[in-house]
Design a protein around this motif. Structure first.
Motif, PDB file in Angstrom:
ATOM      1  N   ASP A  48       0.839  -1.200   0.000  1.00 47.36           N
ATOM      2  CA  ASP A  48       0.000   0.000   0.000  1.00 47.36           C
ATOM      3  C   ASP A  48       0.872   1.247   0.000  1.00 47.36           C
ATOM      4  O   ASP A  48       0.619   2.203  -0.740  1.00 47.36           O
ATOM      5  CB  ASP A  48      -0.918  -0.025   1.219  1.00 47.36           C
ATOM      6  N   VAL A  49       1.916   1.253   0.804  1.00 44.17           N
ATOM      7  CA  VAL A  49       2.823   2.405   0.855  1.00 44.17           C
ATOM      8  C   VAL A  49       3.586   2.540  -0.454  1.00 44.17           C
ATOM      9  O   VAL A  49       3.807   3.658  -0.935  1.00 44.17           O
ATOM     10  CB  VAL A  49       3.788   2.271   2.059  1.00 44.17           C
ATOM     11  N   GLU A  50       3.958   1.434  -1.045  1.00 45.81           N
ATOM     12  CA  GLU A  50       4.661   1.520  -2.327  1.00 45.81           C
ATOM     13  C   GLU A  50       3.757   2.093  -3.416  1.00 45.81           C
ATOM     14  O   GLU A  50       4.218   2.825  -4.286  1.00 45.81           O
ATOM     15  CB  GLU A  50       5.195   0.152  -2.727  1.00 45.81           C
ATOM     16  N   VAL A  51       2.491   1.771  -3.364  1.00 45.17           N
ATOM     17  CA  VAL A  51       1.566   2.321  -4.357  1.00 45.17           C
ATOM     18  C   VAL A  51       1.389   3.826  -4.143  1.00 45.17           C
ATOM     19  O   VAL A  51       1.194   4.573  -5.104  1.00 45.17           O
ATOM     20  CB  VAL A  51       0.204   1.583  -4.290  1.00 45.17           C
ATOM     21  N   ILE A  52       1.520   4.282  -2.909  1.00 40.22           N
ATOM     22  CA  ILE A  52       1.410   5.723  -2.636  1.00 40.22           C
ATOM     23  C   ILE A  52       2.501   6.485  -3.376  1.00 40.22           C
ATOM     24  O   ILE A  52       2.292   7.625  -3.795  1.00 40.22           O
ATOM     25  CB  ILE A  52       1.468   5.978  -1.112  1.00 40.22           C
ATOM     26  N   TRP A 101       4.629  10.490  -8.779  1.00 39.46           N
ATOM     27  CA  TRP A 101       5.265  10.228 -10.063  1.00 39.46           C
ATOM     28  C   TRP A 101       4.281  10.482 -11.202  1.00 39.46           C
ATOM     29  O   TRP A 101       4.634  11.081 -12.218  1.00 39.46           O
ATOM     30  CB  TRP A 101       5.762   8.781 -10.095  1.00 39.46           C
ATOM     31  N   ALA A 102       3.045  10.040 -11.039  1.00 43.14           N
ATOM     32  CA  ALA A 102       2.041  10.231 -12.092  1.00 43.14           C
ATOM     33  C   ALA A 102       1.712  11.708 -12.273  1.00 43.14           C
ATOM     34  O   ALA A 102       1.490  12.165 -13.395  1.00 43.14           O
ATOM     35  CB  ALA A 102       0.778   9.443 -11.759  1.00 43.14           C
ATOM     36  N   VAL A 103       1.711  12.459 -11.185  1.00 47.08           N
ATOM     37  CA  VAL A 103       1.406  13.897 -11.288  1.00 47.08           C
ATOM     38  C   VAL A 103       2.530  14.629 -12.023  1.00 47.08           C
ATOM     39  O   VAL A 103       2.278  15.520 -12.834  1.00 47.08           O
ATOM     40  CB  VAL A 103       1.180  14.495  -9.874  1.00 47.08           C
ATOM     41  N   ASN A 104       3.770  14.265 -11.765  1.00 46.27           N
ATOM     42  CA  ASN A 104       4.921  14.947 -12.373  1.00 46.27           C
ATOM     43  C   ASN A 104       5.537  14.156 -13.518  1.00 46.27           C
ATOM     44  O   ASN A 104       6.720  14.310 -13.808  1.00 46.27           O
ATOM     45  CB  ASN A 104       5.999  15.184 -11.297  1.00 46.27           C
TER      46      ASN A 104
END
Length: 123
Positions: free
Chosen positions: A76-80, A85-88
């Motif tokens: 779950d933390v890794e998915v956070i 990354w997706a935003v930038n």
């Protein structure tokens, strides 16, 4: 900017802390002194969703439960980390893309490892 603080600058914080602690202590003392004190067998009996209590609360729990809980938090933390990354994505360029591919590769390697070890198989 050379700023020096004197102890008087912290006076509002100390007053707020004293008021908060005073309110907590006063509330606990007043509710304890004026609250009802009616103990009975029925009131002191453990209650859990209307189900009658059976067994001991200290029964051992399978380690699989804790492994799955820890793995859930880990993944779950890794998915956070994927969200920033997706935003930038465009601003990070090719370097950011390669770093994320490496990150996802390590994530999937760990996931493959726990699947091969049988951690997620519940008996």
């Amino acid at each position: 900017m050379d700023t020096t603080y004197v102890p008087a600058d912290y006076l509002p914080v100390l007053i707020q802390l004293g008021l908060a602690l005073g309110f907590i202590v006063t509330t606990m003392i007043v509710t304890h002194s004026i609250g009802p004190k009616r103990n009975s067998v029925k009131k002191d009996d453990p209650f859990e969703c209307g189900i009658p209590v059976q067994g001991d609360a200290r029964t051992p729990i399978s380690i699989k439960y804790f492994l799955i809980a820890i793995l859930f938090v880990l993944f779950d933390v890794e998915v956070i980390f994927l969200y920033p990354w997706a935003v930038n994505f465009k601003g990070l360029g090719m370097t950011g893309f390669i770093e994320m591919v490496l990150f996802m590769g390590l994530l999937l390697a760990g996931f493959y490892y726990i699947i091969r070890k049988g951690v997620l198989k519940w008996e």
